[in-house]
Write a protein that holds these residues in place. Structure first.
Motif, mmCIF file in Angstrom:
data_model
loop_
_atom_site.group_PDB
_atom_site.id
_atom_site.type_symbol
_atom_site.label_atom_id
_atom_site.label_comp_id
_atom_site.label_asym_id
_atom_site.label_seq_id
_atom_site.Cartn_x
_atom_site.Cartn_y
_atom_site.Cartn_z
ATOM 1 N N VAL A 1 0.845 -1.203 0.000
ATOM 2 C CA VAL A 1 0.000 0.000 0.000
ATOM 3 C C VAL A 1 0.876 1.246 0.000
ATOM 4 C CG1 VAL A 1 -1.836 1.227 1.215
ATOM 5 C CG2 VAL A 1 -1.779 -1.270 1.283
ATOM 6 N N ASP A 2 0.601 2.147 -0.947
ATOM 7 C CA ASP A 2 1.333 3.415 -0.999
ATOM 8 C C ASP A 2 0.797 4.342 0.071
ATOM 9 O OD1 ASP A 2 3.043 3.503 -3.565
ATOM 10 O OD2 ASP A 2 1.144 2.622 -4.226
ATOM 11 N N LYS A 3 1.736 4.977 0.776
ATOM 12 C CA LYS A 3 1.322 5.966 1.770
ATOM 13 C C LYS A 3 0.652 7.125 1.029
ATOM 14 C CE LYS A 3 2.442 8.133 5.767
ATOM 15 N NZ LYS A 3 3.792 8.654 5.535
ATOM 16 N N GLY A 4 -0.363 7.669 1.611
ATOM 17 C CA GLY A 4 -0.958 8.861 1.021
ATOM 18 C C GLY A 4 -2.105 8.581 0.063
ATOM 19 N N ILE A 5 -2.470 7.317 -0.154
ATOM 20 C CA ILE A 5 -3.658 7.089 -1.005
ATOM 21 C C ILE A 5 -4.896 7.520 -0.208
ATOM 22 C CG2 ILE A 5 -2.641 5.210 -2.394
ATOM 23 C CD1 ILE A 5 -4.349 3.242 -0.644
ATOM 24 N N PRO A 6 -5.958 7.944 -0.906
ATOM 25 C CA PRO A 6 -7.158 8.374 -0.182
ATOM 26 C C PRO A 6 -7.678 7.262 0.738
ATOM 27 C CG PRO A 6 -7.323 8.905 -2.521
ATOM 28 C CD PRO A 6 -6.085 8.070 -2.370
ATOM 29 N N GLY A 7 -8.075 7.657 1.929
ATOM 30 C CA GLY A 7 -8.619 6.684 2.892
ATOM 31 C C GLY A 7 -7.567 6.062 3.791
ATOM 32 N N PHE A 8 -6.300 6.425 3.593
ATOM 33 C CA PHE A 8 -5.214 5.870 4.412
ATOM 34 C C PHE A 8 -4.596 7.025 5.200
ATOM 35 C CE2 PHE A 8 -0.669 3.866 3.951
ATOM 36 C CZ PHE A 8 -0.553 3.819 5.333
ATOM 37 N N SER A 9 -4.664 6.933 6.526
ATOM 38 C CA SER A 9 -4.091 8.028 7.318
ATOM 39 C C SER A 9 -3.323 7.495 8.518
ATOM 40 C CB SER A 9 -5.206 8.970 7.799
ATOM 41 O OG SER A 9 -6.142 8.237 8.540
ATOM 42 N N VAL A 10 -2.427 8.336 9.005
ATOM 43 C CA VAL A 10 -1.692 8.018 10.227
ATOM 44 C C VAL A 10 -2.553 8.472 11.390
ATOM 45 C CG1 VAL A 10 0.351 8.560 11.590
ATOM 46 C CG2 VAL A 10 0.555 8.232 9.111
ATOM 47 N N ALA A 11 -2.786 7.568 12.336
ATOM 48 C CA ALA A 11 -3.634 7.933 13.475
ATOM 49 C C ALA A 11 -2.737 8.370 14.636
ATOM 50 C CB ALA A 11 -4.547 6.783 13.836
ATOM 51 N N LYS A 12 -2.645 7.548 15.670
ATOM 52 C CA LYS A 12 -1.938 7.993 16.889
ATOM 53 C C LYS A 12 -0.428 7.761 16.809
ATOM 54 C CE LYS A 12 -2.112 6.674 21.721
ATOM 55 N NZ LYS A 12 -2.120 5.359 22.337
ATOM 56 N N LYS A 13 0.364 8.768 17.235
ATOM 57 C CA LYS A 13 1.820 8.571 17.372
ATOM 58 C C LYS A 13 2.083 8.156 18.816
ATOM 59 C CE LYS A 13 6.107 11.333 17.152
ATOM 60 N NZ LYS A 13 7.040 10.242 17.176
ATOM 61 N N GLU A 14 2.811 7.070 19.001
ATOM 62 C CA GLU A 14 3.049 6.556 20.356
ATOM 63 C C GLU A 14 4.206 7.289 21.024
ATOM 64 O OE1 GLU A 14 0.914 4.611 21.526
ATOM 65 O OE2 GLU A 14 0.015 3.713 19.737
ATOM 66 N N LYS A 15 4.055 7.539 22.334
ATOM 67 C CA LYS A 15 5.163 8.063 23.151
ATOM 68 C C LYS A 15 5.729 6.861 23.903
ATOM 69 C CE LYS A 15 5.263 12.261 24.838
ATOM 70 N NZ LYS A 15 5.999 12.987 23.787
ATOM 71 N N LYS A 16 6.993 6.539 23.611
ATOM 72 C CA LYS A 16 7.512 5.248 24.077
ATOM 73 C C LYS A 16 8.561 5.373 25.179
ATOM 74 C CE LYS A 16 8.688 4.779 19.945
ATOM 75 N NZ LYS A 16 9.299 4.443 18.678
ATOM 76 N N LEU A 17 8.748 4.230 25.866
ATOM 77 C CA LEU A 17 9.798 4.116 26.883
ATOM 78 C C LEU A 17 11.184 4.189 26.232
ATOM 79 C CD1 LEU A 17 10.505 3.232 29.893
ATOM 80 C CD2 LEU A 17 10.549 0.906 29.010
ATOM 81 N N GLY A 18 11.356 3.459 25.141
ATOM 82 C CA GLY A 18 12.669 3.414 24.473
ATOM 83 C C GLY A 18 12.521 3.546 22.972
ATOM 84 N N ILE A 19 13.602 3.272 22.263
ATOM 85 C CA ILE A 19 13.703 3.495 20.808
ATOM 86 C C ILE A 19 12.851 4.706 20.396
ATOM 87 C CG2 ILE A 19 14.465 1.184 20.049
ATOM 88 C CD1 ILE A 19 11.454 0.677 19.276
ATOM 89 N N ARG A 20 13.104 5.795 21.125
ATOM 90 C CA ARG A 20 12.218 6.948 21.015
ATOM 91 C C ARG A 20 12.407 7.753 19.736
ATOM 92 N NH1 ARG A 20 10.076 9.504 25.519
ATOM 93 N NH2 ARG A 20 11.145 11.434 24.975
ATOM 94 N N SER A 21 13.550 7.590 19.058
ATOM 95 C CA SER A 21 13.686 8.357 17.821
ATOM 96 C C SER A 21 13.217 7.548 16.615
ATOM 97 C CB SER A 21 15.110 8.900 17.650
ATOM 98 O OG SER A 21 15.972 7.955 17.107
ATOM 99 N N SER A 22 12.797 6.300 16.841
ATOM 100 C CA SER A 22 12.112 5.592 15.756
ATOM 101 C C SER A 22 10.641 5.975 15.842
ATOM 102 C CB SER A 22 12.281 4.082 15.904
ATOM 103 O OG SER A 22 11.475 3.588 16.938
ATOM 104 N N ASP A 23 9.957 5.725 14.731
ATOM 105 C CA ASP A 23 8.597 6.240 14.633
ATOM 106 C C ASP A 23 7.611 5.076 14.753
ATOM 107 O OD1 ASP A 23 6.261 7.052 13.011
ATOM 108 O OD2 ASP A 23 7.463 6.602 11.243
ATOM 109 N N THR A 24 6.721 5.153 15.740
ATOM 110 C CA THR A 24 5.747 4.079 15.978
ATOM 111 C C THR A 24 4.349 4.693 16.040
ATOM 112 O OG1 THR A 24 7.425 2.978 17.311
ATOM 113 C CG2 THR A 24 5.189 2.117 17.477
#
Ligand code: CAA
Length: 379
Positions: free
Chosen positions: A186-209
């Motif tokens: 799935v290509d990011k940015g197609i209609p109907g596809f969105s990023v919902a919640k960004k997690e605030k994590k204990l570790g690996i904090r500069s990776s994106d979850t």
């Protein structure tokens, strides 16, 4: 059995180590603290061939073996485990999945850019109610002519907001359980596809979850990997290789704990001598080093089996189970050796503990690794 690394493997270690020490290490504390995704570093990792290490050169990869990959993963994770997981997901889940199971057309359209690091990939299997119980997929993909219509939510997706492409597992026939799941590019940015919640994590904090939401997102049939219903086996086979990568990430963190502890204990004085002269410290260092060596052997065994085209799922699970466990232990011991300094940010070891913990959870918890190992032994 040959315990010597080849010249190529030594060169890869040297290149990865140099890049990690010179480029990745300097900003790692700030990136962790402020949750900054290392976009420029990921681009450079791509230019060095670290984002598609096992993909053939004709598809934009480095055309190396799994042993090369675990060496580079260890070196990069030794300095910053966030960079390690970004690299791991792109290499072992996304590139491997398309390279091994994708069509020629899918490789042309996606693999080249993903393997060369021009694009970044994510792997979307987990859901709010499908973590360890991965076949309990609620995301659905309903066929509509030449398209599938995706609806549902994915959770804990590494690279989820920074990626360009996501491999999404979804139910095409819920009644069939694990045999009714399919995989889609799935290509990011197609209609109907969105990023919902960004997690605030204990570790690996500069990776994106993040979690991802699909609401009537239209994906071409040409983007389905394999046949309808092959998606669960695809996920399980792909995760076998992923687990080797995460084991190497855990190993890198453990090695960092050992290196830091040795340096610190030689410098820090107590009772008129370096604490390295105290048996209490020496025994901790001996234990850590032995565990690290054992973990490295398990990882190399799994990688060698994969390279030889032999089954490696059990060995990958053993490597991940053991390496993640000794990584957390090494981080706890490193903090203990550092005393109060181990508890503060500047000395890095508190981050090693926060980063190590996730290796016992993602790409299959330690409990799931035990399930995989025992099923393989008892079947
Ligand atoms: N290879 C091939 N096929 C496999 C397989 C494997 N490794 N594992 C299972 N299968 C097949 C089975 O053979 C079975 O098919 P048949 O009936 O034809 O034999 C089918 O898949 C269903 O298998 P199970 O009955 O064993 O399935 P299960 O529901 O009991 O689940 C499980 C097994 C091992 C617990 C699995 O669900 C699992 O691995 N869970 C953990 C999921 C996981 O690792 N998630 C990580 C998310 S990704 C991530 O974390 C990435 C990131 O961002 C860092």
């Amino acid at each position: 059995m040959d315990f010597q690394f080849s010249e190529t493997h030594e060169l890869i270690r040297e290149t990865a180590r140099h890049f990690a020490d010179q480029k990745i290490a300097p900003g790692s504390i700030e990136r962790d603290e402020k949750e900054i995704f290392p976009r420029d570093l990921v681009k450079e990792m791509g230019e060095l061939g670290f984002m598609g290490m096992m993909v053939p050169e004709e598809w934009g990869g480095a055309g190396l073996d799994t042993i090369s990959y675990v060496i580079a993963m260890e070196e990069i994770s030794r300095v910053d485990a966030s960079c390690g997981v970004i690299m791991s997901v792109n290499n072992s889940l996304v590139c491997y999945g398309i390279d091994k199971y994708g069509t020629e057309d899918q490789k042309k359209r996606y693999l080249r850019d993903l393997a060369s690091g021009k694009k970044l990939g994510a792997f979307a299997l987990s859901e709010p109610e499908a973590g360890s119980d991965a076949s309990n997929q609620r995301t659905v993909a309903d066929r509509d002519g030449d398209y599938y219509i995706l609806n549902g939510t994915k959770n804990w997706i590494t690279n989820g907001s920074t990626c360009d492409v996501v491999l999404v597992m979804a139910a095409t026939d819920k009644a069939k359980g694990p045999k009714g799941i399919s995989t889609f590019i799935v290509d990011k940015g197609i209609p109907g596809f969105s990023v919902a919640k960004k997690e605030k994590k204990l570790g690996i904090r500069s990776s994106d979850t993040v979690s991802l939401a699909f609401q009537d997102a239209k994906v071409p049939v040409a983007n389905r990997i394999g046949e309808e219903g092959d998606g669960f086996k695809f996920a399980m086979k792909t995760l076998e290789g992923g687990r080797i990568g995460i084991a190497a990430q855990a190993l890198g963190i453990a090695q960092a704990c050992l290196d830091t502890s040795i340096n610190y204990s030689k410098q820090r004085k107590a009772f008129d001598r370096p604490i390295a002269e105290l048996q209490a410290i020496q025994f901790k260092i001996a234990e850590m080093a032995t565990n690290i060596q054992a973990a490295r052997m398990l990882i190399l065994k799994a990688a060698a089996l994969k390279d030889a085209g032999q089954p490696f799922g059990q060995e990958a699970a053993m490597a991940k189970l053991f390496a993640s466990k000794i990584s957390v232990q090494a981080a706890l011991e490193a903090i203990q050796i550092h005393g109060g300094y181990g508890y503060v940010q500047e000395y890095l070891v508190e981050r090693y503990l926060r980063d190590a913990k996730i290796t016992e959870i993602y790409e299959g918890t330690s409990e799931i690794q035990r399930v995989v190992i025992s099923r393989s032994l008892l079947r």
